[in-house]
Design an enzyme around this catalytic site. Sequence first.
Site, PDB file in Angstrom:
ATOM      1  CB  SER A   7      -1.046   0.039   1.411  1.00 14.36           C
ATOM      2  OG  SER A   7      -0.679   0.950   2.143  1.00 14.36           O
ATOM      3  CE1 TYR A  64      -3.382  -2.379   5.243  1.00 19.80           C
ATOM      4  CE2 TYR A  64      -2.966   0.133   4.719  1.00 19.80           C
ATOM      5  CZ  TYR A  64      -3.410  -0.922   4.730  1.00 19.80           C
ATOM      6  OH  TYR A  64      -4.048  -1.633   2.985  1.00 19.80           O
TER       7      TYR A  64
HETATM    8  N1  LIG Z   1      -8.591  -1.455  -1.028  1.00 21.91           N
HETATM    9  C1  LIG Z   1      -7.828   0.012  -0.452  1.00 21.91           C
HETATM   10  O1  LIG Z   1      -8.210   1.072  -0.843  1.00 21.91           O
HETATM   11  C2  LIG Z   1      -5.979  -0.679   0.184  1.00 21.91           C
HETATM   12  C3  LIG Z   1      -5.340   0.387  -0.579  1.00 21.91           C
HETATM   13  C4  LIG Z   1      -4.290   0.056  -0.417  1.00 21.91           C
HETATM   14  C5  LIG Z   1      -3.384  -1.669  -0.498  1.00 21.91           C
HETATM   15  N2  LIG Z   1      -4.693  -2.273  -0.637  1.00 21.91           N
HETATM   16  C6  LIG Z   1      -4.201  -4.035   0.203  1.00 21.91           C
HETATM   17  O2  LIG Z   1      -4.953  -4.698  -0.859  1.00 21.91           O
HETATM   18  C7  LIG Z   1      -4.515  -6.019  -0.438  1.00 21.91           C
HETATM   19  C8  LIG Z   1      -6.587  -6.000  -0.954  1.00 21.91           C
HETATM   20  O3  LIG Z   1      -7.729  -5.410   0.090  1.00 21.91           O
HETATM   21  P1  LIG Z   1      -9.676  -5.267  -0.292  1.00 21.91           P
HETATM   22  O4  LIG Z   1      -9.209  -3.968  -0.553  1.00 21.91           O
HETATM   23  O5  LIG Z   1      -9.236  -6.696  -0.829  1.00 21.91           O
HETATM   24  O6  LIG Z   1      -9.715  -5.833   0.602  1.00 21.91           O
HETATM   25  P2  LIG Z   1     -11.005  -6.710   1.642  1.00 21.91           P
HETATM   26  O7  LIG Z   1     -12.000  -6.166   0.655  1.00 21.91           O
HETATM   27  O8  LIG Z   1     -11.390  -6.085   3.077  1.00 21.91           O
HETATM   28  O9  LIG Z   1     -10.319  -7.918   1.167  1.00 21.91           O
HETATM   29  C9  LIG Z   1      -9.346  -8.688   1.725  1.00 21.91           C
HETATM   30  C10 LIG Z   1      -8.999  -9.889   1.617  1.00 21.91           C
HETATM   31  O10 LIG Z   1      -8.688 -10.443   2.390  1.00 21.91           O
HETATM   32  C11 LIG Z   1      -9.195 -11.576   2.975  1.00 21.91           C
HETATM   33  N3  LIG Z   1      -8.567 -12.156   4.418  1.00 21.91           N
HETATM   34  C12 LIG Z   1      -9.034 -11.206   5.632  1.00 21.91           C
HETATM   35  N4  LIG Z   1      -8.273 -11.555   6.867  1.00 21.91           N
HETATM   36  C13 LIG Z   1      -8.107 -12.699   6.226  1.00 21.91           C
HETATM   37  C14 LIG Z   1      -7.938 -14.070   7.260  1.00 21.91           C
HETATM   38  N5  LIG Z   1      -7.738 -13.918   8.498  1.00 21.91           N
HETATM   39  N6  LIG Z   1      -7.432 -15.571   6.701  1.00 21.91           N
HETATM   40  C15 LIG Z   1      -7.534 -15.310   4.948  1.00 21.91           C
HETATM   41  N7  LIG Z   1      -8.064 -14.380   4.075  1.00 21.91           N
HETATM   42  C16 LIG Z   1      -8.081 -13.504   4.764  1.00 21.91           C
HETATM   43  C17 LIG Z   1     -10.657 -11.774   2.828  1.00 21.91           C
HETATM   44  O11 LIG Z   1     -11.293 -12.344   2.871  1.00 21.91           O
HETATM   45  P3  LIG Z   1     -12.263 -13.944   4.353  1.00 21.91           P
HETATM   46  O12 LIG Z   1     -12.370 -12.544   4.734  1.00 21.91           O
HETATM   47  O13 LIG Z   1     -13.120 -14.676   3.707  1.00 21.91           O
HETATM   48  O14 LIG Z   1     -11.316 -14.134   5.397  1.00 21.91           O
HETATM   49  C18 LIG Z   1     -10.685 -11.124   1.556  1.00 21.91           C
HETATM   50  O15 LIG Z   1     -11.187 -11.842   0.554  1.00 21.91           O
HETATM   51  C19 LIG Z   1      -5.326  -6.053   1.208  1.00 21.91           C
HETATM   52  O16 LIG Z   1      -3.447  -6.272   1.635  1.00 21.91           O
HETATM   53  C20 LIG Z   1      -5.187  -4.221   1.529  1.00 21.91           C
HETATM   54  O17 LIG Z   1      -4.140  -4.367   2.347  1.00 21.91           O
HETATM   55  C21 LIG Z   1      -5.599  -1.765  -0.568  1.00 21.91           C
END
Ligand SMILES: NC(=O)c1ccc[n+]([C@@H]2O[C@H](COP(=O)([O-])OP(=O)(O)OC[C@H]3O[C@@H](n4cnc5c(N)ncnc54)[C@H](OP(=O)(O)O)[C@@H]3O)[C@@H](O)[C@H]2O)c1
Length: 297
Positions: free
Chosen positions: A142, A155
Amino acid sequence: MTQINGKYLLLTGGSRGIGPVIADALARRGAHIALAARSQEGLNRVAESLRKFEMQILTVSVDLAKPAERRKLVSTVLEKFGAIDILINNAGLESEGAYLDLPWETIRETLEVNLIAPMELTYLVLPHMLEKKMGHIVNIASVAAKCGGPYAATYAATKAGLAEWAYGLHLELENTGVRFSTIFPGYITEVGMFARFGVTPPRSVGSCTPAQVANAVVKAIEHNSLDVVVNSFPTRVFVHSGNCHLLLESGCIRHPAPWSSNARKLVCSVRKREICCPIQRAADVGYIPRFRALFLA
Ligand SMILES: NC(=O)c1ccc[n+]([C@@H]2O[C@H](COP(=O)([O-])OP(=O)(O)OC[C@H]3O[C@@H](n4cnc5c(N)ncnc54)[C@H](OP(=O)(O)O)[C@@H]3O)[C@@H](O)[C@H]2O)c1
């Protein structure tokens, strides 16, 4: 250029958010994909949407905070696919809030999922990749990796750790055929942990779409890119040049994080221009000399 077609891929965070968008982009290029996350229902939904590509799709329900389940995940995928050519560490938790208001258990879980799980999954798949003299580890970090902020310190720590750990391994394993890419998205619109809050990031902080992140992952694999920042101009430039504190502090980070209870107030304030312009705030926080130096250099 590395071919994705026919490669066996393990993608964590495959049940929702940007994971399914990344999976779609890779399945289109002919990858066989193992999707991992806790929610079997979410995984099934995503797997169903990928069936049209006629590639092998596997789903594994796993809690990445638990070491035994991480090990089971890798052995299951290796057993069913016979190989893991590409590992995409995408699963993540945001754990926002004042540091002392967060239960220690939440902080520890964030470290487990965002940092320790990618490190352990890599530890487990690396021997196979090294043996084949081929492999690619992609980490979704990120912009927070480059700039810690209040209410998201843990984070940011996990993402900064992820990025530097990957850089170190990249140096250590140069010429082995195993490659590393770290993707640094800004706030992602439409889906995912930020979009769920329903707020618009201030312009000075920038944003990107899930499709841009997925495209960055594909290009990073195909062209072996080490670090890729995915964000709108000008933040992308500032992040690349190591000066992202300037824009982030000016637009947002000095204020409560956009997903906190003050989110709506913050965004409304930005829209009404009640928050002074980035350069004024930069002056407030003492960044004007740095700003000048950047443009005079
Ligand atoms: N969204 C943003 O603005 C943003 C910006 C920069 C970076 N990121 C990064 O992008 C990545 C994806 O983010 P996102 O926005 O798609 O987040 P999200 O919608 O919250 O999805 C998170 C994913 O991680 C899985 N997960 C969470 N805890 C887990 C656990 N204990 N065991 C196994 N799986 C787990 C969730 O699946 P389950 O709940 O089904 O387990 C889900 O598939 C992350 O690393 C985040 O830090 C996001």
